[in-house]
Design a protein around this motif. Structure first.
Motif, PDB file in Angstrom:
ATOM      1  N   ALA A 154       0.810  -1.249  -0.087  1.00  0.00           N
ATOM      2  CA  ALA A 154       0.009   0.115  -0.032  1.00  0.00           C
ATOM      3  C   ALA A 154       0.856   1.050  -0.215  1.00  0.00           C
ATOM      4  CB  ALA A 154      -1.004   0.208   1.082  1.00  0.00           C
ATOM      5  N   GLN A 155       1.931   1.327   0.907  1.00  0.00           N
ATOM      6  CA  GLN A 155       2.764   2.316   0.528  1.00  0.00           C
ATOM      7  C   GLN A 155       3.702   2.420  -0.609  1.00  0.00           C
ATOM      8  OE1 GLN A 155       5.276   2.125   4.278  1.00  0.00           O
ATOM      9  NE2 GLN A 155       3.686   3.103   5.734  1.00  0.00           N
ATOM     10  N   ALA A 156       4.001   1.458  -1.106  1.00  0.00           N
ATOM     11  CA  ALA A 156       4.771   1.471  -2.031  1.00  0.00           C
ATOM     12  C   ALA A 156       4.064   1.859  -3.231  1.00  0.00           C
ATOM     13  CB  ALA A 156       5.312   0.140  -2.406  1.00  0.00           C
ATOM     14  N   TYR A 157       2.718   1.755  -3.455  1.00  0.00           N
ATOM     15  CA  TYR A 157       1.690   1.957  -4.370  1.00  0.00           C
ATOM     16  C   TYR A 157       1.399   3.626  -4.323  1.00  0.00           C
ATOM     17  CZ  TYR A 157      -2.876   2.157  -7.189  1.00  0.00           C
ATOM     18  OH  TYR A 157      -3.760   2.538  -7.898  1.00  0.00           O
ATOM     19  N   GLU A 158       1.263   3.903  -3.100  1.00  0.00           N
ATOM     20  CA  GLU A 158       1.094   5.423  -2.778  1.00  0.00           C
ATOM     21  C   GLU A 158       2.227   6.363  -3.440  1.00  0.00           C
ATOM     22  OE1 GLU A 158      -0.208   6.208   1.298  1.00  0.00           O
ATOM     23  OE2 GLU A 158      -1.828   4.595   1.047  1.00  0.00           O
ATOM     24  N   ALA A 159       3.482   5.566  -2.946  1.00  0.00           N
ATOM     25  CA  ALA A 159       4.847   6.321  -3.550  1.00  0.00           C
ATOM     26  C   ALA A 159       4.945   6.183  -5.015  1.00  0.00           C
ATOM     27  CB  ALA A 159       5.854   5.655  -2.786  1.00  0.00           C
ATOM     28  N   GLY A 160       4.046   5.520  -5.731  1.00  0.00           N
ATOM     29  CA  GLY A 160       4.245   5.497  -7.205  1.00  0.00           C
ATOM     30  C   GLY A 160       4.845   4.197  -7.781  1.00  0.00           C
ATOM     31  N   ILE A 161       4.769   3.216  -7.061  1.00  0.00           N
ATOM     32  CA  ILE A 161       5.468   2.043  -7.751  1.00  0.00           C
ATOM     33  C   ILE A 161       4.300   1.321  -8.282  1.00  0.00           C
ATOM     34  CG2 ILE A 161       6.293  -0.296  -7.139  1.00  0.00           C
ATOM     35  CD1 ILE A 161       8.347   1.147  -5.123  1.00  0.00           C
ATOM     36  N   ALA A 162       4.284   0.869  -9.437  1.00  0.00           N
ATOM     37  CA  ALA A 162       3.265   0.225 -10.268  1.00  0.00           C
ATOM     38  C   ALA A 162       3.253  -1.293  -9.736  1.00  0.00           C
ATOM     39  CB  ALA A 162       3.442   0.266 -11.726  1.00  0.00           C
ATOM     40  N   PHE A 163       1.879  -1.746  -9.530  1.00  0.00           N
ATOM     41  CA  PHE A 163       1.766  -3.160  -9.292  1.00  0.00           C
ATOM     42  C   PHE A 163       0.758  -3.472 -10.440  1.00  0.00           C
ATOM     43  CE2 PHE A 163       3.236  -1.638  -5.143  1.00  0.00           C
ATOM     44  CZ  PHE A 163       3.871  -2.842  -4.503  1.00  0.00           C
ATOM     45  N   TYR A 164       0.878  -4.939 -10.614  1.00  0.00           N
ATOM     46  CA  TYR A 164       0.142  -5.453 -11.620  1.00  0.00           C
ATOM     47  C   TYR A 164      -0.552  -6.847 -11.197  1.00  0.00           C
ATOM     48  CZ  TYR A 164       3.133  -2.283 -13.959  1.00  0.00           C
ATOM     49  OH  TYR A 164       4.073  -1.518 -14.474  1.00  0.00           O
ATOM     50  N   ARG A 165      -1.800  -7.270 -11.256  1.00  0.00           N
ATOM     51  CA  ARG A 165      -2.256  -8.608 -10.773  1.00  0.00           C
ATOM     52  C   ARG A 165      -1.725  -9.612 -11.801  1.00  0.00           C
ATOM     53  NH1 ARG A 165      -6.807  -9.689  -7.809  1.00  0.00           N
ATOM     54  NH2 ARG A 165      -7.455  -7.709  -7.732  1.00  0.00           N
ATOM     55  N   GLY A 166      -1.314 -10.466 -11.209  1.00  0.00           N
ATOM     56  CA  GLY A 166      -0.794 -11.685 -11.900  1.00  0.00           C
ATOM     57  C   GLY A 166      -2.135 -12.801 -11.840  1.00  0.00           C
ATOM     58  N   ASN A 167      -2.510 -12.919 -10.997  1.00  0.00           N
ATOM     59  CA  ASN A 167      -3.602 -13.971 -10.739  1.00  0.00           C
ATOM     60  C   ASN A 167      -4.027 -13.796  -8.942  1.00  0.00           C
ATOM     61  OD1 ASN A 167      -2.260 -15.516  -8.693  1.00  0.00           O
ATOM     62  ND2 ASN A 167      -1.925 -17.226 -10.546  1.00  0.00           N
ATOM     63  N   ASP A 168      -5.140 -14.490  -8.688  1.00  0.00           N
ATOM     64  CA  ASP A 168      -5.590 -14.164  -7.245  1.00  0.00           C
ATOM     65  C   ASP A 168      -4.591 -14.258  -6.391  1.00  0.00           C
ATOM     66  OD1 ASP A 168      -7.831 -13.860  -8.474  1.00  0.00           O
ATOM     67  OD2 ASP A 168      -8.714 -15.868  -7.884  1.00  0.00           O
ATOM     68  N   GLN A 169      -3.505 -15.032  -6.533  1.00  0.00           N
ATOM     69  CA  GLN A 169      -2.500 -15.517  -5.511  1.00  0.00           C
ATOM     70  C   GLN A 169      -1.122 -14.306  -5.766  1.00  0.00           C
ATOM     71  OE1 GLN A 169      -1.689 -19.447  -5.505  1.00  0.00           O
ATOM     72  NE2 GLN A 169      -3.322 -19.803  -3.829  1.00  0.00           N
ATOM     73  N   VAL A 170      -0.795 -14.019  -7.175  1.00  0.00           N
ATOM     74  CA  VAL A 170       0.461 -13.627  -7.560  1.00  0.00           C
ATOM     75  C   VAL A 170       0.304 -12.110  -7.933  1.00  0.00           C
ATOM     76  CG1 VAL A 170       2.464 -13.726  -8.925  1.00  0.00           C
ATOM     77  CG2 VAL A 170       1.292 -15.800  -7.989  1.00  0.00           C
ATOM     78  N   TRP A 171       1.079 -11.263  -7.335  1.00  0.00           N
ATOM     79  CA  TRP A 171       1.034  -9.851  -7.815  1.00  0.00           C
ATOM     80  C   TRP A 171       2.477  -9.682  -8.366  1.00  0.00           C
ATOM     81  CZ3 TRP A 171      -2.413  -5.851  -7.845  1.00  0.00           C
ATOM     82  CH2 TRP A 171      -3.844  -6.025  -7.495  1.00  0.00           C
ATOM     83  N   LEU A 172       2.290  -8.474  -9.252  1.00  0.00           N
ATOM     84  CA  LEU A 172       4.019  -8.323 -10.131  1.00  0.00           C
ATOM     85  C   LEU A 172       4.034  -6.832  -9.600  1.00  0.00           C
ATOM     86  CD1 LEU A 172       2.917 -10.011 -13.198  1.00  0.00           C
ATOM     87  CD2 LEU A 172       4.205 -10.994 -11.504  1.00  0.00           C
ATOM     88  N   ALA A 173       5.482  -6.472  -9.956  1.00  0.00           N
ATOM     89  CA  ALA A 173       5.727  -4.974  -9.802  1.00  0.00           C
ATOM     90  C   ALA A 173       7.179  -4.655 -10.545  1.00  0.00           C
ATOM     91  CB  ALA A 173       6.084  -4.721  -8.371  1.00  0.00           C
ATOM     92  N   ASP A 174       7.459  -3.792 -11.071  1.00  0.00           N
ATOM     93  CA  ASP A 174       8.675  -3.452 -11.780  1.00  0.00           C
ATOM     94  C   ASP A 174       9.728  -3.752 -10.962  1.00  0.00           C
ATOM     95  OD1 ASP A 174       7.125  -2.769 -14.346  1.00  0.00           O
ATOM     96  OD2 ASP A 174       6.732  -0.966 -13.275  1.00  0.00           O
ATOM     97  N   PHE A 175       9.496  -3.062  -9.648  1.00  0.00           N
ATOM     98  CA  PHE A 175      10.603  -3.470  -8.601  1.00  0.00           C
ATOM     99  C   PHE A 175      10.122  -2.744  -7.334  1.00  0.00           C
ATOM    100  CE2 PHE A 175      10.577   1.117  -9.736  1.00  0.00           C
ATOM    101  CZ  PHE A 175      10.757   1.995  -8.926  1.00  0.00           C
ATOM    102  N   ILE A 176      10.729  -3.285  -6.174  1.00  0.00           N
ATOM    103  CA  ILE A 176      10.289  -2.717  -4.939  1.00  0.00           C
ATOM    104  C   ILE A 176      11.521  -2.103  -3.997  1.00  0.00           C
ATOM    105  CG2 ILE A 176       9.527  -3.505  -2.729  1.00  0.00           C
ATOM    106  CD1 ILE A 176       7.435  -3.808  -4.912  1.00  0.00           C
ATOM    107  N   LEU A 177      11.374  -0.977  -3.590  1.00  0.00           N
ATOM    108  CA  LEU A 177      12.495  -0.311  -3.065  1.00  0.00           C
ATOM    109  C   LEU A 177      12.600  -0.765  -1.482  1.00  0.00           C
ATOM    110  CD1 LEU A 177      11.817   3.550  -3.819  1.00  0.00           C
ATOM    111  CD2 LEU A 177      13.574   2.044  -4.823  1.00  0.00           C
ATOM    112  N   GLY A 178      13.750  -0.883  -1.131  1.00  0.00           N
ATOM    113  CA  GLY A 178      14.052  -1.413   0.336  1.00  0.00           C
ATOM    114  C   GLY A 178      13.361  -0.830   1.200  1.00  0.00           C
TER     115      GLY A 178
END
Length: 182
Positions: A154-178
């Motif tokens: 949620a915080q990463a998304y609010e900070a502008g990191i894009a997320f994508y639904r893979g399926n009901d169990q898997v989500w994808l992102a370009d990267f995740i900051l530490g």
């Protein structure tokens, strides 16, 4: 095709064709990873002539029997939902992720992840799980004693990191900051 073991073998071959080396099967992925079902079926039949003739219904049953839901059928086309290593990024539609996601990894990579964040490495996207059990299962591929990372999506998304639904169990992102990982 009623043997679950056969569906597992079909899924493996279809995954290789749709996720990693479509050119070996003379397939061309559309921008979002789709290929016509009849083209995939022809490729699978050519690769494994000893199999009984495969149909679109067999692919639908393969998908319904799978616990990982790696594939999707729609309008006479099929695609792998995640796990791609083909050159050129497939288009995904951004979506708001769950608040927390998980990533299983080896103990040897934890310090690097803290410093550099999560990167897709040989895949197109970072793979994240909605539950600890799935992330742990994935982590076991990398280590007998995987480390479970918690991602504040949620915080990463609010900070502008894009997320994508893979399926009901898997989500994808370009990267995740530490900063969003604990």
């Amino acid at each position: 095709m009623t043997d679950r073991k056969d569906f597992r073998a079909i899924s493996r071959l279809a995954s290789h064709a749709l996720r990693h080396e479509p050119w070996l099967y003379e397939l061309e992925l559309e921008d979002e990873g789709w290929v016509p079902v009849d083209e995939l079926l022809s490729a699978l039949r050519a690769e494994r002539p000893e199999w009984p003739p495969l149909t679109e219904s067999d692919l639908a049953e393969m998908i319904s029997c799978s616990d990982k839901k790696r594939h999707e059928l729609r309008d006479g086309k099929i695609r792998a939902l995640y796990g791609h290593s083909v050159p050129g990024k497939l288009l995904k539609q951004p979506a708001e992720p769950p608040t927390i996601l998980y990533h299983g990894t080896s103990p040897a990579t934890v310090e690097r992840v803290k410093a550099d964040g999560l990167r897709p490495m040989a895949r197109q996207y970072v793979h994240l799980s909605v539950d600890k059990a799935t992330a742990t299962q994935v982590g076991h591929r990398k280590s007998k004693t995987p480390v479970l990372l918690e991602v504040n999506a949620a915080q990463a998304y609010e900070a502008g990191i894009a997320f994508y639904r893979g399926n009901d169990q898997v989500w994808l992102a370009d990267f995740i900051l530490g900063a969003f990982i604990k």
